[in-house]
Motif scaffolding. Structure first.
Motif, PDB file in Angstrom:
ATOM      1  N   UNK A  26       0.883  -1.214  -0.121  1.00  0.00           N
ATOM      2  CA  UNK A  26       0.061   0.080   0.251  1.00  0.00           C
ATOM      3  C   UNK A  26       0.938   1.232  -0.053  1.00  0.00           C
ATOM      4  N   UNK A  27       2.053   1.028   0.681  1.00  0.00           N
ATOM      5  CA  UNK A  27       2.821   2.498   0.753  1.00  0.00           C
ATOM      6  C   UNK A  27       3.347   2.619  -0.658  1.00  0.00           C
ATOM      7  N   UNK A  28       3.914   1.446  -1.226  1.00  0.00           N
ATOM      8  CA  UNK A  28       4.446   1.729  -2.651  1.00  0.00           C
ATOM      9  C   UNK A  28       3.565   2.341  -3.352  1.00  0.00           C
ATOM     10  N   UNK A  29       2.161   1.950  -3.373  1.00  0.00           N
ATOM     11  CA  UNK A  29       1.141   2.390  -4.510  1.00  0.00           C
ATOM     12  C   UNK A  29       0.688   3.610  -4.218  1.00  0.00           C
ATOM     13  N   UNK A  30       0.761   4.215  -2.799  1.00  0.00           N
ATOM     14  CA  UNK A  30       0.465   5.456  -2.406  1.00  0.00           C
ATOM     15  C   UNK A  30       1.582   6.505  -3.032  1.00  0.00           C
ATOM     16  N   UNK A  31       2.828   6.111  -2.944  1.00  0.00           N
ATOM     17  CA  UNK A  31       4.156   6.944  -3.309  1.00  0.00           C
ATOM     18  C   UNK A  31       3.999   7.081  -4.650  1.00  0.00           C
ATOM     19  N   UNK A  32       3.663   6.098  -5.281  1.00  0.00           N
ATOM     20  CA  UNK A  32       3.959   6.129  -6.979  1.00  0.00           C
ATOM     21  C   UNK A  32       3.419   7.044  -8.013  1.00  0.00           C
ATOM     22  N   UNK A  33       4.102   7.826  -8.660  1.00  0.00           N
ATOM     23  CA  UNK A  33       3.658   8.392  -9.803  1.00  0.00           C
ATOM     24  C   UNK A  33       2.858   7.525 -10.715  1.00  0.00           C
ATOM     25  N   UNK A  34       2.064   8.196 -11.564  1.00  0.00           N
ATOM     26  CA  UNK A  34       1.178   7.128 -12.478  1.00  0.00           C
ATOM     27  C   UNK A  34       1.910   6.307 -13.148  1.00  0.00           C
ATOM     28  N   UNK A  35       3.185   6.264 -13.683  1.00  0.00           N
ATOM     29  CA  UNK A  35       3.727   5.291 -14.552  1.00  0.00           C
ATOM     30  C   UNK A  35       5.207   5.240 -13.810  1.00  0.00           C
ATOM     31  N   UNK A  36       5.278   5.146 -12.412  1.00  0.00           N
ATOM     32  CA  UNK A  36       6.430   5.128 -11.595  1.00  0.00           C
ATOM     33  C   UNK A  36       7.195   3.792 -11.849  1.00  0.00           C
ATOM     34  N   UNK A  37       8.483   3.788 -11.816  1.00  0.00           N
ATOM     35  CA  UNK A  37       9.478   2.556 -11.741  1.00  0.00           C
ATOM     36  C   UNK A  37       9.580   2.166 -10.341  1.00  0.00           C
ATOM     37  N   UNK A  38       9.375   0.920  -9.973  1.00  0.00           N
ATOM     38  CA  UNK A  38       9.423   0.289  -8.603  1.00  0.00           C
ATOM     39  C   UNK A  38      10.567  -0.548  -8.623  1.00  0.00           C
ATOM     40  N   UNK A  39      11.552  -0.361  -7.954  1.00  0.00           N
ATOM     41  CA  UNK A  39      12.926  -0.946  -8.065  1.00  0.00           C
ATOM     42  C   UNK A  39      13.301  -1.657  -6.830  1.00  0.00           C
ATOM     43  N   UNK A  40      13.108  -3.099  -6.783  1.00  0.00           N
ATOM     44  CA  UNK A  40      13.270  -3.810  -5.325  1.00  0.00           C
ATOM     45  C   UNK A  40      14.881  -4.216  -5.123  1.00  0.00           C
ATOM     46  N   UNK A  41      15.127  -3.337  -4.239  1.00  0.00           N
ATOM     47  CA  UNK A  41      16.850  -3.601  -4.021  1.00  0.00           C
ATOM     48  C   UNK A  41      17.010  -4.871  -3.007  1.00  0.00           C
ATOM     49  N   UNK A  42      16.836  -5.987  -3.415  1.00  0.00           N
ATOM     50  CA  UNK A  42      16.678  -6.949  -2.352  1.00  0.00           C
ATOM     51  C   UNK A  42      17.498  -8.544  -3.044  1.00  0.00           C
ATOM     52  N   UNK A  43      17.764  -9.105  -1.993  1.00  0.00           N
ATOM     53  CA  UNK A  43      18.248 -10.514  -2.415  1.00  0.00           C
ATOM     54  C   UNK A  43      17.285 -11.517  -2.803  1.00  0.00           C
ATOM     55  N   UNK A  44      17.477 -12.550  -3.391  1.00  0.00           N
ATOM     56  CA  UNK A  44      16.657 -13.643  -3.315  1.00  0.00           C
ATOM     57  C   UNK A  44      16.046 -13.942  -4.675  1.00  0.00           C
ATOM     58  N   UNK A  45      15.179 -15.221  -4.783  1.00  0.00           N
ATOM     59  CA  UNK A  45      14.691 -15.127  -6.248  1.00  0.00           C
ATOM     60  C   UNK A  45      13.160 -14.932  -6.250  1.00  0.00           C
ATOM     61  N   UNK A  46      12.757 -14.585  -7.299  1.00  0.00           N
ATOM     62  CA  UNK A  46      11.249 -14.385  -7.387  1.00  0.00           C
ATOM     63  C   UNK A  46      10.552 -13.126  -6.551  1.00  0.00           C
ATOM     64  N   UNK A  47      11.442 -12.310  -6.041  1.00  0.00           N
ATOM     65  CA  UNK A  47      10.851 -11.294  -4.975  1.00  0.00           C
ATOM     66  C   UNK A  47       9.827 -10.590  -5.631  1.00  0.00           C
ATOM     67  N   UNK A  48       9.864 -10.192  -7.112  1.00  0.00           N
ATOM     68  CA  UNK A  48       9.199  -9.350  -7.514  1.00  0.00           C
ATOM     69  C   UNK A  48       7.493 -10.022  -7.754  1.00  0.00           C
ATOM     70  N   UNK A  49       7.536 -11.173  -7.650  1.00  0.00           N
ATOM     71  CA  UNK A  49       6.230 -11.800  -8.040  1.00  0.00           C
ATOM     72  C   UNK A  49       5.039 -11.757  -7.204  1.00  0.00           C
ATOM     73  N   UNK A  50       5.483 -11.697  -5.957  1.00  0.00           N
ATOM     74  CA  UNK A  50       4.468 -11.527  -5.043  1.00  0.00           C
ATOM     75  C   UNK A  50       3.746 -10.207  -4.989  1.00  0.00           C
ATOM     76  N   UNK A  51       4.774  -9.103  -5.185  1.00  0.00           N
ATOM     77  CA  UNK A  51       4.467  -7.645  -5.198  1.00  0.00           C
ATOM     78  C   UNK A  51       3.528  -7.336  -6.487  1.00  0.00           C
TER      79      UNK A  51
END
Ligand SMILES: NC(=O)C1=CN([C@@H]2O[C@H](COP(=O)(O)OP(=O)(O)OC[C@H]3O[C@@H](n4cnc5c(N)ncnc54)[C@H](OP(=O)(O)O)[C@@H]3O)[C@@H](O)[C@H]2O)C=CC1
Ligand SMILES: CC(C)(CO)C(=O)C(=O)O
Length: 318
Positions: free
Chosen positions: A92-117
């Motif tokens: 919800x925080x990501x969605x709230x702070x995102x401009x309409x065509x924002x780029x969300x970059x996950x600076x994280x380790x691991x596999x498939x971490x983007x899928x859940x989001x």
């Protein structure tokens, strides 16, 4: 975004990674806004400090700090610096702070971490993954210790540019350019899954063994048994990656092993989570690669055993 205006950057989760990269980008002249939780009031009062072996003592004060995403301005780039265990809670925080065509970059380790989001983000948002090659940790509220390295390699995951390789490449280039403007190395990765598997060659052995054996990199690299275990675990990551179609040369693992011998003594981020009784990133660093390899017909028994031991610790350490 207006042509000519520098992108506005939001840091979602200002810990070691979020704090370090946020401070570097702010010092390079970007308009950076930081979402914090437990350290909010200290950072408002005292700012953010980075004690860097490479750049010296850096300070950012005042900090554009927020305890709630509702108060943040809309951002063009959102850099997620929370642990993967917090991703869904932070959606919800990501969605709230995102401009309409924002780029969300996950600076994280691991596999498939983007899928859940991805499943909970609007389709209009671009989702990217970033692999950070850095040794950094929090020494206290707003206090970040930067021991070594700093590169970030980026790849496109999904979003409006999924079917347009030219556009997705341009977006990833734009992201890499942010970091380069801040004086950091940043490469564009054509295949994010491959890049995530490559990063696991280091994180699977060292993150877990630091918790299980309560040892940092120097003792782990000095003992013959832990050296052999690290190499065996690295080999299993290569096997799992290959089963999933990502061939990583053996030389890559050898080079990571060797370069760890020359790193300053380092406690991986999972050990800091263990120490502070926070959840361990087991789903992203162990369960997801084990499941992907198994689905491709490949069992990884040593990684499985490490994962089971860590799962016990994760359930009992709080
Ligand atoms: N540290 C390193 O050297 C490296 C880390 N990584 C990866 O980077 C990622 C981040 O790690 P790291 O920076 O070490 O982690 P930290 O624990 O230092 O930072 C996580 C931050 O996220 C914040 N956070 C979590 N949930 C929320 C929330 N709901 N609202 C606001 N803030 C929140 C935490 O706040 P709070 O203090 O309140 O908990 C904390 O400030 C991980 O995936 C890790 O594996 C990759 C390479 C190297
Ligand atoms: C591998 C290392 C130490 C630096 O490359 C790192 O990035 C991590 O702790 O995840």
């Amino acid at each position: 975004m207006d042509a000519g205006r520098k992108p506005r950057v939001g840091i979602i989760g200002t810990g070691a990674i979020g704090g370090f990269y946020g401070v570097m980008l702010a010092r390079a002249g970007f308009d950076v806004h930081f979402l914090l939780r437990s350290e909010f009031s200290t950072v408002v009062e005292q700012g953010l400090q980075v004690n860097s072996a490479q750049y010296g003592a850096l300070s950012l004060k005042p900090v554009q700090a927020y305890a709630s995403a509702e108060e943040m301005p809309l951002c063009d780039w959102l850099l997620v610096g929370a642990k993967t265990t917090s991703n869904l809670q932070l959606a919800p925080a990501i969605i709230q702070a995102a401009a309409p065509d924002a780029k969300v970059l996950l600076l994280q380790n691991g596999l498939d971490v983007e899928d859940g989001l991805r499943a909970v983000l609007p389709e209009s948002l671009h989702l990217l993954g970033g692999l950070c090659f850095i040794c950094v940790h929090r020494a206290g509220p707003g206090q970040i210790e930067h021991q070594a390295l700093g590169a970030v390699n980026l790849g496109y995951h999904s979003g409006p540019a999924s079917a347009d390789p030219v556009l997705s490449q341009a977006i990833v280039e734009e992201g890499a350019a942010l970091f380069r403007e801040a004086g950091l190395d940043s490469k564009v990765m054509g295949n994010l899954q491959q890049a995530r598997w490559q990063k696991l060659v280091w994180n699977v052995p060292y993150n877990g063994l630091s918790v299980l054996l309560k040892a940092s990199t120097t003792p782990l690299m000095a003992d013959p048994d832990s050296r052999e275990l690290i190499q065996n675990l690295m080999q299993e990551v290569l096997l799992g990656a290959a089963a999933c179609g990502h061939v990583i040369p053996d030389a890559y693992a050898q080079q990571l092993f060797k370069s760890t011998e020359h790193m300053p003594d380092y406690w991986p981020s999972m050990y800091h989570d263990f120490l502070h009784q926070r959840p361990l990133e087991l789903a992203a660093i162990y369960a997801a690669p084990l499941a992907a390899a198994r689905a491709a017909g490949c069992e990884l028994p040593k990684i499985q055993a490490l994962y089971q031991a860590l799962s016990f610790i994760d359930r009992h350490h709080a």
